[in-house]
Design an enzyme around this catalytic site. Sequence first.
Site, PDB file in Angstrom:
ATOM      1  CG  ASP A 150      -2.277   0.593   0.969  1.00 23.83           C
ATOM      2  OD1 ASP A 150      -2.315   1.825   0.796  1.00 23.83           O
ATOM      3  OD2 ASP A 150      -3.298  -0.120   0.940  1.00 23.83           O
ATOM      4  CG  HIS A 205      -5.221   3.765   1.001  1.00 20.64           C
ATOM      5  ND1 HIS A 205      -4.885   2.461   0.724  1.00 20.64           N
ATOM      6  CD2 HIS A 205      -6.476   3.929   0.510  1.00 20.64           C
ATOM      7  CE1 HIS A 205      -5.888   1.861   0.100  1.00 20.64           C
ATOM      8  NE2 HIS A 205      -6.869   2.734  -0.039  1.00 20.64           N
ATOM      9  CB  SER A 533      -9.138   0.547  -0.040  1.00 17.58           C
ATOM     10  OG  SER A 533      -8.552   0.781  -1.282  1.00 17.58           O
TER      11      SER A 533
END
Length: 757
Positions: A150, A205, A533
Amino acid sequence: MEAIVISLMFMLSLSPSMAMPEVINGKTPSALSTYIVYVTETKEGRVLTQSSKRDRESWYKSFLPVSTSNSDKEPRMVYSYNTVVSGFAAKLTAEEVKEMEKKRGFISAHVEKILPLHTTHSPKFLGLQKDLGFWKESNFGKGVIIGVLDTGITPNHPSFNDVGMSPPPPKWKGRCDLIGAACNNKLIGARNFANMSTPFDDDGHGTHTAGTAAGNFVKGANDFGQAYGEAAGVAPLAHLATYKICNEAGCRESDILAGMDAAIADGVDVISLSVGGGSTAFYGDVIALATFRAIQKGIFVSCSAGNSGPSPRTLSNEAPWILTVGASNSDRSVVATAKLGNGKEYDGETIFQPEDFPLKQLPLVYAGGIANGSQETAWCIPRSLRKGNVKGKVVLCERGGGIGRIEKGKEVKDAGGAAMIIMNDEDAGFTSLAEAHVLPAVHVSYRAGRSIKAYINSTTSPTATILFKGTIIGKKSAPEVAAFSSRGPNVQSPGILKPDIIGPGVNILAAWPFNIANITNTTSTFNMISGTSMACPHLSGVAALLKSNHPDWSPAAIKSAMMTTAEILNHKNNPIANEKLFQANAYMIGAGHVNPSKANNPGLVYEIQPNDYIPYLCGLNYDDRQVATIANRHVKCSKVQRMTEAQLNYPSFSIIMETTAQTYTRTVKNVGKPGSSYCAEILPPAGVSIIVKPKLLTFKNTNEKATYSITFSRTNQTVEESSEGYLSWISTDHVVRSPIVVSFEGNAAAGATGLHV
């Protein structure tokens, strides 16, 4: 999130040869681009194994052009891949690639694409309880290594403390490249593959997905004081290894392959990848290629389905060896209510819940109706409200226009608005998001927005206020499919049902790398965001729990266990609904919503060995080179018995009906008690008759296998597009359910079934 490529142009006062493009053979070569280059696994008849890394690199370099200019000082080789593919990433011109194509051993090359990211209560919603049941039985994922690819990691976040953690297992071969911070028994590895960066997360994220999958227990977690409680990832005692493959420009294919290459070599057990591009043939899809190599090594892979819903045929990550995860909401809402001057109230959500917002009614205005408003004004795009009089008013904005909901609030605030109501567009339906707005706000459904518009048009002096009601748990209609969750059918392989499953992906609270005091006055280090996600790492965590409890289970067995035990009913025992509150179909939910505790004891599993995919890939009419690129070994499809897609031993069925009957076989393995018997129960799709032989499966021993056949035939009933049903194998202890979707001669569709729930 759309990928943005940022290029910087420099004017350098250097030599003429540096300032002017070089001319070779009377032609000006094209600019350098990063290419992914696939080559054969053999050099002069010798197979290049991992043990001959130097030979492999030498083989790769033999394809690179010989420099003809002293100006060519930039290294051409970007990555030399050792595990995921036979190939490399290099900076090349189009002309150089043309020359490379003539060399023996060359397979293919393409300019790399940049892929987008698919952006405390979840474990409890999934039925995981700290002191009893499956969560405790699985030791919370102890000993399992989850590799998260990520945007990096925030190593000092409390979610990544190593209290209660054992040292990493001896098989771990990774490393920690953090500078100024240390790894520990929780965060055992951190590496960077994004250009000019470090393993630290400057986006959020990656920290969020890592915390969702395997964050340790943290008391007092909250966002703006909401969703307060003890935060934990799904596998809180699993080890984490993070690989930074994305930055503000997106996720480059070369970096994705490099991160996967490292994760596989380092010894991870589970890979979590919340990234994906559009639908691509598997031999040209770097994620499909890399993940195939992972499952060959016994590594489970969970990927996000994409955030392009609710339109059909919008999936990412369609390969059958990947667990493709769609998103649902949970039973937790952070509620705010728009109360109108006519007394009517419309519930919505927001994470920002100010205590001092006045209860008195304020003037209400529709953004699209002010200052000769256009659709852009209705969307509250930046600088669209400055000419209108919105000072001290509640402003109704429409979702859309490529402008984020937080940005719309900034425009309202900067124009002097007191509060904002943001209404969904028709596609988003009832999916509402709790977000960190910069002013008092509430996000309401499309239906509510239309009613509020109608009220504004019905009176000369419309008013409204917002009532902030805080965190409420127990929404009985949960889980519901999120509007943004990408939908099937599977474009690349219509005979494989995708997505496989859904999990929590709406308003997920998890670790965040920094406070958001630059926007508000909160100091929270947790954040609530939404996307497939967020669903993907939930399933990665579940896989880690299953791997911890069943270390001998293969990736296919873990996947089967999740799918055949998934829930198809919500908390009211009604069918799971979509964003418009119509019954969701299998192109939205796959096998259903994950139930970890049931997956721990599935009774039967459908096994698929990596080599079983070879006849399947040949059956897709891929040529030998294309299949070899995926399998990472020499393949001759002419010597392989090609397999139709529906013949793959998959835990679901996607059938394209023809005029003649179709018969397929499946093999199941008993992972339950010896002496078990299972009886077939069939709910046939409309327009189809189904015959299963035998209808009774009996297993004397654990790990014993049995094969059955299933025949699909058309009936006289007219069905316009598609229909669906189920095959369930039922014993005294288990229901092993496989969804069946049937499309009729090219009319496959992914709309709602029309049943309102």
